[in-house]
Design a protein around this motif. Structure first.
Motif, PDB file in Angstrom:
ATOM      1  N   TYR A 110       0.818  -1.199   0.000  1.00 19.56           N
ATOM      2  CA  TYR A 110       0.000   0.000   0.000  1.00 19.56           C
ATOM      3  C   TYR A 110       0.855   1.254   0.000  1.00 19.56           C
ATOM      4  O   TYR A 110       1.824   1.383   0.752  1.00 19.56           O
ATOM      5  CB  TYR A 110      -0.955  -0.041   1.210  1.00 19.56           C
ATOM      6  N   ASP A 111       0.461   2.171  -0.871  1.00 18.31           N
ATOM      7  CA  ASP A 111       1.240   3.388  -1.090  1.00 18.31           C
ATOM      8  C   ASP A 111       0.705   4.592  -0.324  1.00 18.31           C
ATOM      9  O   ASP A 111       1.443   5.544  -0.082  1.00 18.31           O
ATOM     10  CB  ASP A 111       1.248   3.722  -2.588  1.00 18.31           C
ATOM     11  N   TYR A 112      -0.562   4.573  -0.013  1.00 18.87           N
ATOM     12  CA  TYR A 112      -1.208   5.732   0.602  1.00 18.87           C
ATOM     13  C   TYR A 112      -1.872   5.306   1.896  1.00 18.87           C
ATOM     14  O   TYR A 112      -2.510   4.251   1.977  1.00 18.87           O
ATOM     15  CB  TYR A 112      -2.236   6.337  -0.353  1.00 18.87           C
ATOM     16  N   TRP A 113      -1.755   6.167   2.902  1.00 16.58           N
ATOM     17  CA  TRP A 113      -2.261   5.865   4.239  1.00 16.58           C
ATOM     18  C   TRP A 113      -3.010   7.063   4.813  1.00 16.58           C
ATOM     19  O   TRP A 113      -2.650   8.213   4.552  1.00 16.58           O
ATOM     20  CB  TRP A 113      -1.095   5.536   5.173  1.00 16.58           C
ATOM     21  N   GLY A 114      -4.026   6.761   5.601  1.00 10.23           N
ATOM     22  CA  GLY A 114      -4.694   7.801   6.351  1.00 10.23           C
ATOM     23  C   GLY A 114      -3.957   8.100   7.638  1.00 10.23           C
ATOM     24  O   GLY A 114      -2.938   7.487   7.954  1.00 10.23           O
ATOM     25  N   GLN A 115      -4.506   9.019   8.400  1.00  8.98           N
ATOM     26  CA  GLN A 115      -3.848   9.458   9.637  1.00  8.98           C
ATOM     27  C   GLN A 115      -4.234   8.598  10.829  1.00  8.98           C
ATOM     28  O   GLN A 115      -3.628   8.682  11.889  1.00  8.98           O
ATOM     29  CB  GLN A 115      -4.194  10.925   9.936  1.00  8.98           C
ATOM     30  N   GLY A 116      -5.259   7.767  10.655  1.00 13.03           N
ATOM     31  CA  GLY A 116      -5.664   6.848  11.711  1.00 13.03           C
ATOM     32  C   GLY A 116      -6.813   7.373  12.537  1.00 13.03           C
ATOM     33  O   GLY A 116      -7.031   8.576  12.659  1.00 13.03           O
ATOM     34  N   THR A 117      -7.556   6.439  13.107  1.00  9.91           N
ATOM     35  CA  THR A 117      -8.614   6.762  14.048  1.00  9.91           C
ATOM     36  C   THR A 117      -8.498   5.788  15.217  1.00  9.91           C
ATOM     37  O   THR A 117      -8.237   4.602  15.026  1.00  9.91           O
ATOM     38  CB  THR A 117     -10.004   6.692  13.381  1.00  9.91           C
ATOM     39  N   GLN A 118      -8.682   6.283  16.417  1.00  7.84           N
ATOM     40  CA  GLN A 118      -8.432   5.478  17.607  1.00  7.84           C
ATOM     41  C   GLN A 118      -9.690   4.720  18.014  1.00  7.84           C
ATOM     42  O   GLN A 118     -10.787   5.285  18.072  1.00  7.84           O
ATOM     43  CB  GLN A 118      -7.977   6.370  18.753  1.00  7.84           C
ATOM     44  N   VAL A 119      -9.504   3.453  18.319  1.00  4.03           N
ATOM     45  CA  VAL A 119     -10.577   2.606  18.834  1.00  4.03           C
ATOM     46  C   VAL A 119     -10.144   2.087  20.204  1.00  4.03           C
ATOM     47  O   VAL A 119      -9.057   1.514  20.336  1.00  4.03           O
ATOM     48  CB  VAL A 119     -10.865   1.428  17.889  1.00  4.03           C
ATOM     49  N   THR A 120     -10.987   2.299  21.193  1.00  4.59           N
ATOM     50  CA  THR A 120     -10.719   1.807  22.535  1.00  4.59           C
ATOM     51  C   THR A 120     -11.884   0.935  22.971  1.00  4.59           C
ATOM     52  O   THR A 120     -13.036   1.388  22.937  1.00  4.59           O
ATOM     53  CB  THR A 120     -10.534   2.963  23.528  1.00  4.59           C
TER      54      THR A 120
END
Length: 123
Positions: A110-120
């Motif tokens: 994978y070449d492109y990534w998002g910034q992420g979202t946190q799951v708790t």
């Protein structure tokens, strides 16, 4: 370039559900396979699920750790990919990332990534 923005993370109790979204913009969304990964503190980035490019009938592939609990899907009209998560466990707590690229089970595809979202997930 493809821009990816995840949303939908948050705090949920064990055995609960969440749906993560990944909105894309930029180059043609339908030409990329899409995937979800997660990363907990001190862990490596872990593959969760992938879905093929849109003209490949949306073939999916899952890691054993989430098979039967998580479902990946894509809405090509909305340029969005989703990760529906059920029966969440405390060990699912992590930052979740979507990615665009070739179809595969490792981050190297994978070449492109998002910034992420946190799951708790609380017990």
């Amino acid at each position: 370039q493809v821009q990816l923005v995840e949303s939908g993370g948050g705090l949920v109790q064990a055995w609960g559900s969440l749906r993560l979204s990944c909105a894309t913009s930029g180059r043609t969304f339908i030409g990329y396979a899409m995937a979800w990964f997660r990363q907990a503190p001190v862990n490596e980035r872990e593959f969760l699920a992938a879905i093929t490019v849109s003209w490949s009938s949306g073939r999916t592939y899952y890691a054993d750790s989430v098979k039967g609990r998580f479902t990946v899907s894509r809405d090509n009209a909305e340029n969005t990919v989703y990760l529906q998560m059920h029966s969440l466990k405390p060990e699912d707590t992590a930052d979740y990332y979507c990615a665009a690229g070739r179809f595969g089970a490792g981050p190297e595809f994978y070449d492109y990534w998002g910034q992420g979202t946190q799951v708790t997930v609380s017990s």
